[in-house]
Scaffold this active site. Structure first.
Site, PDB file in Angstrom:
ATOM      1  N   ASP A 157       0.847  -1.190   0.000  1.00 52.84           N
ATOM      2  CA  ASP A 157       0.000   0.000   0.000  1.00 52.84           C
ATOM      3  C   ASP A 157       0.889   1.250   0.000  1.00 52.84           C
ATOM      4  O   ASP A 157       1.963   1.228  -0.604  1.00 52.84           O
ATOM      5  CB  ASP A 157      -0.926  -0.037   1.229  1.00 52.84           C
ATOM      6  CG  ASP A 157      -2.256   0.648   0.992  1.00 52.84           C
ATOM      7  OD1 ASP A 157      -2.265   1.894   0.976  1.00 52.84           O
ATOM      8  OD2 ASP A 157      -3.281  -0.039   0.828  1.00 52.84           O
TER       9      ASP A 157
ATOM     10  N   HIS B 162      -3.142   6.190   3.547  1.00 51.01           N
ATOM     11  CA  HIS B 162      -4.037   5.086   3.216  1.00 51.01           C
ATOM     12  C   HIS B 162      -3.546   3.774   3.831  1.00 51.01           C
ATOM     13  O   HIS B 162      -4.318   3.015   4.429  1.00 51.01           O
ATOM     14  CB  HIS B 162      -4.126   4.974   1.692  1.00 51.01           C
ATOM     15  CG  HIS B 162      -5.164   4.049   1.161  1.00 51.01           C
ATOM     16  ND1 HIS B 162      -4.915   2.715   0.925  1.00 51.01           N
ATOM     17  CD2 HIS B 162      -6.452   4.254   0.798  1.00 51.01           C
ATOM     18  CE1 HIS B 162      -5.998   2.143   0.430  1.00 51.01           C
ATOM     19  NE2 HIS B 162      -6.959   3.052   0.346  1.00 51.01           N
TER      20      HIS B 162
ATOM     21  N   SER C 193     -11.384  -0.689  -0.220  1.00 52.45           N
ATOM     22  CA  SER C 193     -10.051  -0.670   0.385  1.00 52.45           C
ATOM     23  C   SER C 193     -10.120  -0.947   1.880  1.00 52.45           C
ATOM     24  O   SER C 193      -9.163  -1.458   2.467  1.00 52.45           O
ATOM     25  CB  SER C 193      -9.378   0.689   0.157  1.00 52.45           C
ATOM     26  OG  SER C 193      -8.836   0.794  -1.121  1.00 52.45           O
TER      27      SER C 193
END
Length: 603
Positions: free
Chosen positions: A167, A212, A417
């Site tokens: 990620d 994120h 996600s």
């Protein structure tokens, strides 16, 4: 680390209003992206020899010598045998720059002058040349909805299992990612594949610039330390391996993700990596068997690592009336991996009123018509770890949630996600309970035990635009059902251990009966997927529950598009030999920014 003082838990109601702090700005950006996406639905060019269809304009320029000397293209070149120094030297002599060695797919990633593409065309050792696609990133109610507490009460918390988070990086300074005594970080390894790392004013590497990856890591394995246990992850004692492939804007590329997957395989024994989480994706430009990104996730699966991938956030995008079907992103289109869609908790702890998020991407997959997603899990308005100073925090301060000291230690994001790491955490719990399970056995058990009671349909209205979206609960929307950790841990059924035993089946449209059925042995997928076959004890009706009637998907031919002659139907179900009818993504990569889509959410 020093003990943090306790404080009252934040007001639960605050999280819901906070999520909309920047809603209008995000919705405008998302609508612009959706318009661009719709414009990109075009007939794909046929492949040119060993070159993928997207490279057709470039190879045409190369043949004509029409490209400027400085015009380059990023590609992934695959060989019959893994390339060595001789092959690398050959492409470097024509001006190519080596970006990554990708032995896991017998390839290399290059930046090459367009005019030099003819050299690749002439090399007999090269089997294919693909575009190195750009790629993007894709609650306190999560654990209740998925029955995680039962696993914790039985002593399962993910201890000893390694989860590789591929990620934007992981901020390992967040106390929720330390051990239960706050003595050491459970993020055991960092590696950056983007080349964009920086150091802060104290000289310390900033591992997550975007924010994120830290949020995702918290859903997998945060321990809730800064919230008095209010916001823990699914597997709060799991070990995390940080493989950074997304930059400060949430952008990356195929080759970076493939290189990270390759490293996860290499580190498997060192850190007991049993799970890879991929909360990212891109559009599909070719079948999974030809896509190097899909080949990479298959290599990880074959090595014994369970790969969990996001379905995508494009369920609201309707190309010619297709109502979001056919929008599952790569590598979630691969039939081996566990592909996860997103549910909404509806602001309650009970899952009985939960609904599908209208933005959650739907199957079947482009080109191959694989039945996806495999599962759904909570992914809307999820509270997880905040990465202070990150791009997302700076863009959306209204999404911050207070921790013990009202320091905004948590953050709200939405999307597949966020659903994906919930499933990845569940996999870690399963493997802690039964370490000998193979990836196919894990996948089959999760799908069989998934909660399968849903309404026929639900409607979501965007409070800003007033636009209404209706979702139907068919196999292409919710897969085998809603993740149920307790049911999975209580189940002792064992699928075959063979790689591919639980491959997601394909769906076939029968123009005579106007029905869509799971294929049963007529394709490479169904032929290898012994778990879902009609002759075994699980069968299709057990795995998909009410979503399947016999061998015919209940969604049928009339619920969504009405007549099978409508344009929307042919967008998804056109003949694979007629790419103009069947291609949703076209030759372009994803236009919509999944990172922005995750922030939007919906009530």
């Amino acid at each position: 680390m020093s003990q943090m003082p306790k404080a009252k838990s934040p007001n639960r109601g605050q999280r819901h209003s906070a999520a909309w702090g920047k809603r209008l700005k995000i919705l405008v950006l998302l609508l612009i992206a959706e318009a661009a996406f719709a414009q990109d639905w075009t007939a794909a060019r046929p492949a040119v020899g060993k070159f993928a269809s997207e490279l057709a304009p470039a190879i045409e320029k190369a043949h004509q010598g029409a490209a400027s000397p400085n015009e380059t293209v990023k590609v992934i070149v695959q060989y019959r045998l893994a390339p060595q120094a001789e092959q690398e030297g050959r492409v470097q002599r024509v001006g190519a720059r080596l970006n990554h060695r990708l032995g896991v797919v017998k390839g290399i990633a290059l930046t090459i002058p367009v005019n030099a593409l003819t050299a690749l065309e002439a090399d007999p050792e090269i089997t294919s040349v693909s575009l190195d696609h750009p790629l993007k990133a894709m609650d306190d109610y999560t654990n209740s909805a998925t029955n995680v507490s039962a696993a914790w009460n039985s002593g399962y918390n993910g201890a000893g299992i390694g989860v590789a988070v591929i990620d934007s990086g992981i901020n390992d300074n967040h106390p929720d990612l330390w051990d239960s005594t706050e003595s050491y970080s459970r993020v055991l390894y960092h590696q950056d594949f983007t080349g964009t790392s920086i150091r802060n004013s104290y000289g310390r590497v900033v591992y997550d610039l975007f924010g994120h990856g830290t949020h995702v890591a918290g859903i997998v394995g945060g321990n809730g330390y800064l919230s008095n246990g209010l916001y823990p992850g699914v597997a709060p004692s799991v070990n995390l391996i940080d493989l950074r492939v997304l930059d400060e804007n949430g952008a990356g590329s195929d080759s970076e993700v493939i290189a990270a997957i390759q490293q996860a395989i290499a580190l498997k024994s060192t850190y007991n990596i049993r799970v890879i989480n991929l909360s990212l994706g891109r559009g599909i430009s070719e079948g999974y068997a030809q896509d190097p990104l899909c080949q990479a996730v298959e290599s990880a699966w074959q090595s014994g690592i369970v790969v969990v991938a996001a379905a995508g956030n494009y369920g609201r995008i309707s190309v010619e009336g297709s109502d979001g079907y056919g929008t599952v992103a790569a590598p979630g289109n691969d039939p081996l991996v566990i592909t996860v869609g997103a549910m909404k908790s509806m602001n309650t702890f009970s899952r009985s009123d939960d609904q599908i998020a209208s933005y959650s991407s739907k199957g079947p997959t482009t080109y191959d018509h694989v039945v996806k997603p495999d599962l759904v899990a909570p992914g809307n308005l999820v509270v997880s770890l905040n990465d202070h100073g990150s791009t997302l925090e700076n863009l959306f301060p209204g999404n911050e949630v207070a921790g013990n000291n009202t320091n905004h230690d948590y953050f709200i994001l939405s999307g597949t996600s966020m659903a994906t790491p919930a499933a990845a955490g569940a996999v870690a719990l399963q493997l802690q309970q039964h370490p000998s399970l193979t990836p196919d056995q894990v996948k089959a058990r999760l799908m069989k035990t998934a909660h399968k009671t849903f309404p026929v349909s639900s409607t979501a209205t965007d409070p800003t635009t007033g636009q209404t979206y209706t979702s139907f609960y068919d196999a292409f929307t919710v897969g085998a059902g809603y993740l149920d950790v307790q049911a999975a841990l209580n189940n002792n059924d064992l699928a075959p251990s063979t790689v591919g035993a639980a491959m997601s089946p394909t769906a076939v449209y029968n123009s005579s009966t106007k029905t869509i059925a799971l294929s049963n042995g007529n394709s490479a997928v169904a032929g290898s997927s012994v778990v879902w076959g009609s002759s075994v004890v699980w069968g299709t009706s057990v795995v998909w529950g009410a979503n399947v009637s016999g061998s015919s998907v209940v969604w049928g031919s009339s619920v969504v598009w009405g007549s099978s002659t409508t344009t929307g139907f042919s967008v998804v179900w056109g003949s694979t030999t007629d790419l103009a009818d069947s291609v949703v993504w076209g030759a372009a990569t994803l236009s919509a920014d999944a990172a922005l889509a995750t922030v939007v959410g919906e009530q």
